[in-house]
Write an enzyme that holds these catalytic residues in place. Structure first.
Site, short mmCIF file in Angstrom:
data_model
loop_
_atom_site.label_atom_id
_atom_site.label_comp_id
_atom_site.label_asym_id
_atom_site.label_seq_id
_atom_site.Cartn_x
_atom_site.Cartn_y
_atom_site.Cartn_z
CB SER A 18 -36.91 30.11 70.37
OG SER A 18 -35.17 30.20 70.56
CE1 TYR A 46 -35.74 28.32 78.97
CE2 TYR A 46 -36.86 29.95 79.66
CZ TYR A 46 -36.45 29.37 78.72
OH TYR A 46 -36.73 29.90 77.59
CG ASN A 77 -26.79 22.29 71.00
OD1 ASN A 77 -25.58 21.91 70.59
ND2 ASN A 77 -26.96 23.15 72.15
CB ALA A 91 -33.12 16.13 78.12
CE LYS A 143 -31.51 20.03 71.44
NZ LYS A 143 -31.33 20.22 72.79
P1 ATR Z 1 -36.11 14.60 75.93
O1 ATR Z 1 -35.37 14.42 74.62
O2 ATR Z 1 -36.60 15.89 76.24
O3 ATR Z 1 -35.39 13.78 76.95
P2 ATR Z 1 -37.64 11.99 75.67
O4 ATR Z 1 -36.52 11.28 74.89
O5 ATR Z 1 -38.86 11.81 75.23
O6 ATR Z 1 -37.53 13.62 75.53
O7 ATR Z 1 -37.38 11.56 77.17
C1 ATR Z 1 -38.45 12.14 78.17
C2 ATR Z 1 -37.79 11.63 79.73
O8 ATR Z 1 -38.60 12.14 80.46
C3 ATR Z 1 -37.64 10.17 79.74
O9 ATR Z 1 -36.86 10.00 80.53
C4 ATR Z 1 -39.26 9.91 80.31
O10 ATR Z 1 -39.27 8.73 81.05
P3 ATR Z 1 -39.57 7.20 80.12
O11 ATR Z 1 -38.08 6.58 79.34
O12 ATR Z 1 -39.99 6.24 81.22
O13 ATR Z 1 -40.62 7.50 79.03
C5 ATR Z 1 -39.22 11.02 81.32
N1 ATR Z 1 -40.88 11.16 81.67
C6 ATR Z 1 -41.70 11.62 81.02
N2 ATR Z 1 -42.76 12.04 81.51
C7 ATR Z 1 -42.41 11.42 82.73
C8 ATR Z 1 -43.24 11.25 84.23
N3 ATR Z 1 -44.65 11.77 84.17
N4 ATR Z 1 -42.73 10.58 85.10
C9 ATR Z 1 -41.21 10.51 84.88
N5 ATR Z 1 -40.65 10.45 83.92
C10 ATR Z 1 -41.16 10.89 82.84
#
Ligand code: ATR
Length: 296
Positions: A15, A219, A87, A131, A66
């Site tokens: 971090s 990033y 956060n 996110a 979070k």
């Molecule tokens: P975060 O808190 O980082 O947003 P999350 O709640 O697990 O983590 O959400 C991850 C996001 O990335 C979701 O929108 C996920 O899509 P799904 O809702 O269909 O799972 C998206 N995501 C993860 N891997 C992906 C991939 N290979 N292609 C497209 N979207 C992806």
């Protein structure tokens, strides 16, 4: 007396938050100690309780805590309530006060640092997880012309859009990636975790309008996979999430200490360091020569 702050996460070793907050403290003359604390995956509440017992005055919370932190709060800011995640925790006024500075950090990076006002823009937000939810309200408050949510699982984007639509004074739509065909946007923000698995997103041709900005909330030392994809697809400008990280921290510092620190010098310094690390890694690879597997 020295004030105690910390960031909680798992993993947390890499971090940049301690580095950022120590720089802010030095700049503003605030006497604080800021630590990175690794909490067990099932032990965030206990770790926070211990920190409060030690006199901790505030904390940042990162993945994957979070949402848990949100549930532990006694009071919540309106933006944290909408995000359903926090956060930033204030611990010094009796009880746990939760806030979420991610959206404000993102918008400040885009509007102030990148000089790209949101008003009137067509925005595409990719992803519908935590996110995306965390920054949605702040993006809407920037008064874009419209905001479109696209997600691999279309139903999640539709549900998120439906949840925020009553508060949105502009068209807010959600769906899958296929629905993007034939549309173009001024600002495309990646809030998915696709690049963690090394996967490219199924972005249709023509997605980036002339002069469009592609923004990755992630990033890294070099160009992120999403930004490489966006550049090849014609995005005029690309920015990664380092600025968002620094700006969300500045917003947290403002909440805790009542002073908004300057971010530009630190951001430039961090960026230069990441570039230097990347160059050092590439030079080391060059010296090592081809790996045995790559030899003919
Ligand atoms: P975060 O808190 O980082 O947003 P999350 O709640 O697990 O983590 O959400 C991850 C996001 O990335 C979701 O929108 C996920 O899509 P799904 O809702 O269909 O799972 C998206 N995501 C993860 N891997 C992906 C991939 N290979 N292609 C497209 N979207 C992806």
């Amino acid at each position: 007396m020295t004030s105690l702050y910390a960031v909680f996460g798992n993993p947390i070793a890499h971090s940049l938050s301690p580095r950022i907050h120590r720089a802010f403290a030095e700049q503003t003359g605030v006497d604080l100690r800021y630590e990175a604390r690794l909490a067990p995956l099932d032990g965030f509440a206990a770790a926070l309780g211990q920190f409060i017992a030690e006199g901790g005055q505030g904390a940042n919370v990162t993945l994957p805590f979070k949402e848990t932190a949100f549930r532990l709060c006694d009071t919540l800011s309106p933006r944290a309530r909408r995000a359903k995640a926090v956060n930033t925790l204030g611990l010094d006024r009796g009880g746990i006060a939760g806030d979420n500075t991610d959206g404000a950090g993102l918008v400040r990076d885009i509007e102030a640092n990148l000089a790209y006002p949101l008003a009137g823009r067509r925005i595409l937000l990719l992803g519908a997880g935590g996110a995306a939810r965390g920054v949605l309200l702040s993006l809407l408050e920037g008064r874009p012309a419209c905001l479109h949510l696209a997600n691999r699982s279309p139903a999640k984007a539709e549900a998120l859009a439906a949840e925020f639509a009553p508060a949105a004074p502009l068209p807010l739509l959600g769906g899958g990636f296929e629905a993007l065909a034939g549309q173009s946007f001024d600002l495309v923000i990646n809030a998915t975790s696709a690049s963690l698995g090394g996967e490219a997103l199924p972005l249709p041709a023509g997605l980036f309008a002339p002069g469009a900005l592609a923004y990755d909330m992630m990033y890294g030392k070099g160009e992120t996979p999403f930004l490489a994809q966006a550049r090849q697809a014609g995005a005029a400008r690309c920015a990664d999430g380092l600025g968002m990280l620094v700006e969300q921290a500045a917003e947290a510092f403002l909440i805790w200490r009542g002073i908004r620190p300057a971010t530009a010098p630190l951001l430039a310094e961090l960026r230069a360091e990441l570039r230097a690390e990347l160059r050092a890694e590439l030079r080391a690879e060059l010296r090592a020569g081809p790996s045995p597997a790559a030899q003919p």
